[in-house]
Scaffold this motif. Structure first.
Motif, PDB file in Angstrom:
ATOM      1  N   ASP A 154      49.195  89.507  34.489  1.00  0.00           N
ATOM      2  CA  ASP A 154      48.024  90.218  35.141  1.00  0.00           C
ATOM      3  C   ASP A 154      47.068  90.256  34.584  1.00  0.00           C
ATOM      4  OD1 ASP A 154      49.993  90.612  37.318  1.00  0.00           O
ATOM      5  OD2 ASP A 154      50.270  92.668  37.174  1.00  0.00           O
ATOM      6  N   VAL A 155      46.921  90.625  33.071  1.00  0.00           N
ATOM      7  CA  VAL A 155      45.881  90.663  32.358  1.00  0.00           C
ATOM      8  C   VAL A 155      44.743  89.512  32.330  1.00  0.00           C
ATOM      9  CG1 VAL A 155      46.771  89.917  30.470  1.00  0.00           C
ATOM     10  CG2 VAL A 155      44.812  91.383  30.089  1.00  0.00           C
ATOM     11  N   LEU A 156      45.345  88.353  32.633  1.00  0.00           N
ATOM     12  CA  LEU A 156      44.558  87.178  32.769  1.00  0.00           C
ATOM     13  C   LEU A 156      43.615  87.300  34.074  1.00  0.00           C
ATOM     14  CD1 LEU A 156      46.667  84.281  31.206  1.00  0.00           C
ATOM     15  CD2 LEU A 156      44.798  85.667  30.402  1.00  0.00           C
ATOM     16  N   ILE A 157      44.416  87.703  35.187  1.00  0.00           N
ATOM     17  CA  ILE A 157      43.860  87.781  36.353  1.00  0.00           C
ATOM     18  C   ILE A 157      42.659  88.703  36.580  1.00  0.00           C
ATOM     19  CG2 ILE A 157      44.364  88.516  38.943  1.00  0.00           C
ATOM     20  CD1 ILE A 157      47.327  87.571  38.340  1.00  0.00           C
ATOM     21  N   VAL A 182      41.318  96.841  29.103  1.00  0.00           N
ATOM     22  CA  VAL A 182      41.338  95.706  29.994  1.00  0.00           C
ATOM     23  C   VAL A 182      42.946  95.295  30.215  1.00  0.00           C
ATOM     24  CG1 VAL A 182      40.925  93.478  30.867  1.00  0.00           C
ATOM     25  CG2 VAL A 182      38.934  95.084  30.117  1.00  0.00           C
ATOM     26  N   ASP A 183      43.592  95.203  28.680  1.00  0.00           N
ATOM     27  CA  ASP A 183      44.951  94.622  28.629  1.00  0.00           C
ATOM     28  C   ASP A 183      45.940  95.646  29.366  1.00  0.00           C
ATOM     29  OD1 ASP A 183      44.122  92.569  26.978  1.00  0.00           O
ATOM     30  OD2 ASP A 183      44.655  93.628  25.050  1.00  0.00           O
ATOM     31  N   SER A 184      45.593  96.680  29.550  1.00  0.00           N
ATOM     32  CA  SER A 184      46.560  97.583  30.203  1.00  0.00           C
ATOM     33  C   SER A 184      46.040  97.918  31.810  1.00  0.00           C
ATOM     34  CB  SER A 184      46.759  99.001  29.430  1.00  0.00           C
ATOM     35  OG  SER A 184      45.535  99.667  29.302  1.00  0.00           O
ATOM     36  N   GLU A 189      44.385  98.937  39.756  1.00  0.00           N
ATOM     37  CA  GLU A 189      43.561  99.905  39.320  1.00  0.00           C
ATOM     38  C   GLU A 189      42.133  99.220  39.189  1.00  0.00           C
ATOM     39  OE1 GLU A 189      46.499 102.330  36.139  1.00  0.00           O
ATOM     40  OE2 GLU A 189      45.427 100.425  35.517  1.00  0.00           O
ATOM     41  N   LEU A 190      42.103  98.040  38.919  1.00  0.00           N
ATOM     42  CA  LEU A 190      40.718  97.283  39.055  1.00  0.00           C
ATOM     43  C   LEU A 190      40.095  97.118  40.138  1.00  0.00           C
ATOM     44  CD1 LEU A 190      38.478  95.508  37.698  1.00  0.00           C
ATOM     45  CD2 LEU A 190      40.033  93.558  38.147  1.00  0.00           C
ATOM     46  N   GLN A 191      40.759  96.818  41.300  1.00  0.00           N
ATOM     47  CA  GLN A 191      40.205  96.757  42.761  1.00  0.00           C
ATOM     48  C   GLN A 191      39.684  98.371  43.169  1.00  0.00           C
ATOM     49  OE1 GLN A 191      43.028  95.444  45.699  1.00  0.00           O
ATOM     50  NE2 GLN A 191      41.463  95.431  47.224  1.00  0.00           N
ATOM     51  N   SER A 192      40.622  99.169  42.512  1.00  0.00           N
ATOM     52  CA  SER A 192      40.100 100.829  43.142  1.00  0.00           C
ATOM     53  C   SER A 192      38.855 101.148  42.241  1.00  0.00           C
ATOM     54  CB  SER A 192      41.236 101.694  42.687  1.00  0.00           C
ATOM     55  OG  SER A 192      40.942 102.990  42.847  1.00  0.00           O
TER      56      SER A 192
END
Length: 233
Positions: A154-157, A182-184, A189-192
Protein backbone atom coordinates in the motif's frame (compact mmCIF):
# COMPACT_ATOMS: atom_id res chain seq x y z
CA UNK A 1 -44.74 -5.91 12.83
CA UNK A 2 -42.08 -6.10 10.15
CA UNK A 3 -39.89 -9.18 10.21
CA UNK A 4 -36.31 -9.38 9.05
CA UNK A 5 -35.84 -11.52 5.97
CA UNK A 6 -32.59 -13.13 4.92
CA UNK A 7 -31.75 -12.63 1.27
CA UNK A 8 -29.89 -15.55 -0.26
CA UNK A 9 -26.75 -14.45 -2.13
CA UNK A 10 -27.03 -14.80 -5.88
CA UNK A 11 -24.98 -17.48 -7.59
CA UNK A 12 -22.18 -15.73 -9.54
CA UNK A 13 -22.72 -16.35 -13.25
CA UNK A 14 -19.62 -16.93 -15.35
CA UNK A 15 -19.44 -14.09 -17.89
CA UNK A 16 -16.07 -14.83 -19.43
CA UNK A 17 -14.04 -12.83 -16.91
CA UNK A 18 -12.52 -15.76 -15.06
CA UNK A 19 -10.45 -13.99 -12.41
CA UNK A 20 -13.39 -11.93 -11.19
CA UNK A 21 -15.82 -14.84 -11.37
CA UNK A 22 -13.50 -17.26 -9.56
CA UNK A 23 -13.08 -14.76 -6.72
CA UNK A 24 -16.86 -14.35 -6.37
CA UNK A 25 -17.49 -18.08 -6.72
CA UNK A 26 -14.87 -19.00 -4.13
CA UNK A 27 -16.37 -16.56 -1.65
CA UNK A 28 -19.86 -17.89 -2.40
CA UNK A 29 -18.81 -21.52 -1.87
CA UNK A 30 -16.92 -20.64 1.30
CA UNK A 31 -20.08 -19.04 2.68
CA UNK A 32 -21.85 -22.36 2.08
CA UNK A 33 -18.98 -24.37 3.61
CA UNK A 34 -18.49 -26.25 0.32
CA UNK A 35 -15.06 -24.86 -0.55
CA UNK A 36 -13.02 -27.73 1.00
CA UNK A 37 -14.65 -30.34 -1.27
CA UNK A 38 -14.08 -28.10 -4.31
CA UNK A 39 -10.37 -27.71 -3.54
CA UNK A 40 -9.58 -31.17 -2.19
CA UNK A 41 -12.32 -33.32 -3.67
CA UNK A 42 -13.83 -36.34 -1.96
CA UNK A 43 -11.28 -39.05 -1.25
CA UNK A 44 -12.69 -42.53 -1.70
CA UNK A 45 -11.33 -45.17 0.68
CA UNK A 46 -8.63 -47.43 -0.68
CA UNK A 47 -9.64 -50.87 -1.88
CA UNK A 48 -10.05 -53.27 0.99
CA UNK A 49 -10.37 -50.56 3.64
CA UNK A 50 -13.41 -51.02 5.85
CA UNK A 51 -14.91 -47.80 7.16
CA UNK A 52 -16.51 -47.39 10.52
CA UNK A 53 -20.09 -46.17 10.73
CA UNK A 54 -18.86 -42.71 11.67
CA UNK A 55 -16.45 -42.62 8.73
CA UNK A 56 -19.23 -43.74 6.39
CA UNK A 57 -21.45 -40.92 7.63
CA UNK A 58 -18.64 -38.40 7.18
CA UNK A 59 -17.98 -39.66 3.65
CA UNK A 60 -21.66 -39.44 2.73
CA UNK A 61 -21.79 -35.90 4.14
CA UNK A 62 -18.82 -34.91 1.96
CA UNK A 63 -20.43 -36.48 -1.11
CA UNK A 64 -23.62 -34.54 -0.43
CA UNK A 65 -21.65 -31.29 -0.18
CA UNK A 66 -19.92 -32.18 -3.43
CA UNK A 67 -23.27 -32.71 -5.16
CA UNK A 68 -24.53 -29.36 -3.89
CA UNK A 69 -21.36 -27.60 -5.02
CA UNK A 70 -21.72 -29.22 -8.46
CA UNK A 71 -25.30 -27.99 -8.61
CA UNK A 72 -24.09 -24.43 -8.04
CA UNK A 73 -21.54 -24.82 -10.83
CA UNK A 74 -24.23 -26.11 -13.17
CA UNK A 75 -26.25 -22.97 -12.45
CA UNK A 76 -23.27 -20.63 -12.69
CA UNK A 77 -21.79 -21.92 -15.94
CA UNK A 78 -23.54 -21.78 -19.31
CA UNK A 79 -24.46 -25.09 -20.93
CA UNK A 80 -22.25 -24.42 -23.96
CA UNK A 81 -19.23 -24.18 -21.65
CA UNK A 82 -20.22 -27.15 -19.51
CA UNK A 83 -20.37 -29.28 -22.64
CA UNK A 84 -16.66 -28.61 -23.21
CA UNK A 85 -15.77 -29.99 -19.77
CA UNK A 86 -15.18 -33.70 -20.32
CA UNK A 87 -15.16 -34.79 -16.69
CA UNK A 88 -17.90 -33.42 -14.48
CA UNK A 89 -17.91 -36.19 -11.87
CA UNK A 90 -17.02 -33.91 -8.98
CA UNK A 91 -17.05 -30.21 -8.16
CA UNK A 92 -13.26 -30.32 -8.08
CA UNK A 93 -13.13 -31.63 -11.67
CA UNK A 94 -15.32 -28.76 -12.85
CA UNK A 95 -13.38 -26.13 -10.91
CA UNK A 96 -9.99 -27.39 -12.08
CA UNK A 97 -11.18 -27.58 -15.69
CA UNK A 98 -12.49 -24.00 -15.62
CA UNK A 99 -9.21 -22.84 -14.12
CA UNK A 100 -7.16 -24.52 -16.84
CA UNK A 101 -9.41 -23.24 -19.63
CA UNK A 102 -9.76 -19.62 -18.58
CA UNK A 103 -7.04 -18.62 -16.15
CA UNK A 104 -4.37 -19.01 -18.77
CA UNK A 105 -0.82 -20.21 -18.56
CA UNK A 106 1.72 -18.85 -16.10
CA UNK A 107 3.47 -17.10 -18.98
CA UNK A 108 0.26 -15.40 -20.12
CA UNK A 109 -0.44 -14.28 -16.56
CA UNK A 110 3.03 -12.79 -16.27
CA UNK A 111 2.50 -10.89 -19.51
CA UNK A 112 -0.84 -9.58 -18.30
CA UNK A 113 0.70 -8.53 -15.00
CA UNK A 114 3.54 -6.74 -16.77
CA UNK A 115 1.02 -4.84 -18.89
CA UNK A 116 -0.95 -3.86 -15.80
CA UNK A 117 2.20 -2.73 -14.01
CA UNK A 118 3.06 -0.59 -17.01
CA UNK A 119 -0.43 0.95 -16.89
CA UNK A 120 0.09 1.63 -13.19
CA UNK A 121 3.45 3.33 -13.77
CA UNK A 122 2.01 5.48 -16.56
CA UNK A 123 -1.00 6.47 -14.49
CA UNK A 124 -1.48 10.22 -14.07
CA UNK A 125 -4.36 12.30 -12.81
CA UNK A 126 -6.12 14.06 -15.68
CA UNK A 127 -6.75 17.78 -15.70
CA UNK A 128 -10.16 18.40 -14.17
CA UNK A 129 -10.44 14.83 -12.89
CA UNK A 130 -11.90 14.47 -9.41
CA UNK A 131 -10.10 12.71 -6.58
CA UNK A 132 -12.83 10.07 -6.45
CA UNK A 133 -12.57 9.30 -10.18
CA UNK A 134 -8.77 9.13 -10.06
CA UNK A 135 -8.79 6.77 -7.11
CA UNK A 136 -11.36 4.60 -8.89
CA UNK A 137 -9.10 4.33 -11.95
CA UNK A 138 -6.07 3.61 -9.81
CA UNK A 139 -7.70 0.96 -7.65
CA UNK A 140 -9.23 -0.76 -10.67
CA UNK A 141 -5.70 -1.36 -11.99
CA UNK A 142 -4.36 -2.34 -8.56
CA UNK A 143 -7.15 -4.87 -8.03
CA UNK A 144 -6.46 -6.45 -11.42
CA UNK A 145 -2.75 -6.61 -10.56
CA UNK A 146 -3.48 -8.34 -7.27
CA UNK A 147 -5.80 -10.82 -8.95
CA UNK A 148 -2.81 -11.73 -11.13
CA UNK A 149 -0.61 -12.26 -8.08
CA UNK A 150 0.98 -8.84 -7.63
CA UNK A 151 2.13 -8.02 -4.09
CA UNK A 152 2.58 -4.25 -4.38
CA UNK A 153 2.41 -2.78 -0.89
CA UNK A 154 0.00 0.00 0.00
CA UNK A 155 2.83 2.43 0.77
CA UNK A 156 4.03 2.22 -2.85
CA UNK A 157 0.50 2.92 -4.07
CA UNK A 158 0.23 5.92 -1.74
CA UNK A 159 3.56 7.27 -2.98
CA UNK A 160 2.52 6.72 -6.60
CA UNK A 161 -0.73 8.63 -6.12
CA UNK A 162 1.07 11.52 -4.41
CA UNK A 163 3.53 11.73 -7.32
CA UNK A 164 0.88 11.64 -10.01
CA UNK A 165 -1.60 14.29 -8.89
CA UNK A 166 -2.19 17.44 -10.93
CA UNK A 167 -0.21 20.60 -10.03
CA UNK A 168 -3.13 22.12 -8.14
CA UNK A 169 -2.50 19.52 -5.43
CA UNK A 170 1.22 20.33 -5.03
CA UNK A 171 0.68 22.29 -1.84
CA UNK A 172 -1.62 19.59 -0.52
CA UNK A 173 0.95 16.87 -1.23
CA UNK A 174 3.62 18.80 0.69
CA UNK A 175 1.24 19.27 3.60
CA UNK A 176 0.35 15.58 3.70
CA UNK A 177 3.99 14.50 3.52
CA UNK A 178 4.95 16.89 6.32
CA UNK A 179 1.98 16.09 8.56
CA UNK A 180 1.90 12.31 8.07
CA UNK A 181 4.23 9.36 8.05
CA UNK A 182 3.64 8.20 4.48
CA UNK A 183 4.80 4.69 5.41
CA UNK A 184 1.85 4.32 7.77
CA UNK A 185 -0.70 6.30 5.73
CA UNK A 186 -3.42 4.05 4.32
CA UNK A 187 -4.94 4.50 0.88
CA UNK A 188 -8.31 5.34 2.44
CA UNK A 189 -6.73 7.95 4.71
CA UNK A 190 -4.95 9.52 1.75
CA UNK A 191 -8.16 9.67 -0.25
CA UNK A 192 -9.98 11.24 2.70
CA UNK A 193 -7.29 13.94 3.07
CA UNK A 194 -7.30 14.71 -0.64
CA UNK A 195 -11.10 14.92 -0.72
CA UNK A 196 -11.08 17.49 2.08
CA UNK A 197 -8.50 19.60 0.25
CA UNK A 198 -10.34 19.19 -3.04
CA UNK A 199 -13.50 20.54 -1.45
CA UNK A 200 -11.56 23.55 -0.15
CA UNK A 201 -10.05 24.17 -3.58
CA UNK A 202 -13.44 23.90 -5.27
CA UNK A 203 -14.99 26.24 -2.72
CA UNK A 204 -12.18 28.75 -3.25
CA UNK A 205 -12.68 28.60 -7.02
CA UNK A 206 -16.41 29.20 -6.61
CA UNK A 207 -15.79 32.19 -4.36
CA UNK A 208 -13.26 33.64 -6.80
CA UNK A 209 -15.67 33.17 -9.69
CA UNK A 210 -18.48 34.80 -7.73
CA UNK A 211 -16.22 37.73 -6.80
CA UNK A 212 -15.10 38.11 -10.42
CA UNK A 213 -18.69 38.08 -11.63
CA UNK A 214 -19.63 40.68 -9.02
CA UNK A 215 -16.70 42.89 -10.01
CA UNK A 216 -17.59 42.65 -13.70
CA UNK A 217 -21.20 43.52 -12.93
CA UNK A 218 -20.10 46.49 -10.84
CA UNK A 219 -17.69 47.65 -13.57
CA UNK A 220 -20.37 47.36 -16.26
CA UNK A 221 -22.87 49.25 -14.13
CA UNK A 222 -20.33 52.00 -13.48
CA UNK A 223 -19.72 52.45 -17.21
CA UNK A 224 -23.45 52.63 -17.83
CA UNK A 225 -23.86 55.23 -15.10
CA UNK A 226 -20.99 57.33 -16.48
CA UNK A 227 -22.48 57.12 -19.96
CA UNK A 228 -25.79 58.38 -18.69
CA UNK A 229 -24.04 61.24 -16.91
CA UNK A 230 -22.29 62.39 -20.08
CA UNK A 231 -25.55 62.14 -21.98
CA UNK A 232 -27.29 64.51 -19.59
CA UNK A 233 -24.39 66.97 -19.83
Amino acid sequence: MASDTFVQPAIPRFDGHYDHWSMLMENFLRSKDYWPVVVSGVAEPAEGVVLTDVQKMELEALKLKDLKAKNYFFQAIDRSILETILCKDTAKHIWDSMKKKYQGTARAKRQQLQALRSDFEMLRMKSGESVTDYFSRTMAIINKMRIHGDKTEDVLIVEKILRSLTPKFNFVVCSIEEANDVDSLSIDELQSSLLVHEQKINQQVKEEQALKALSETHFTQSRVDRGRGRGRG
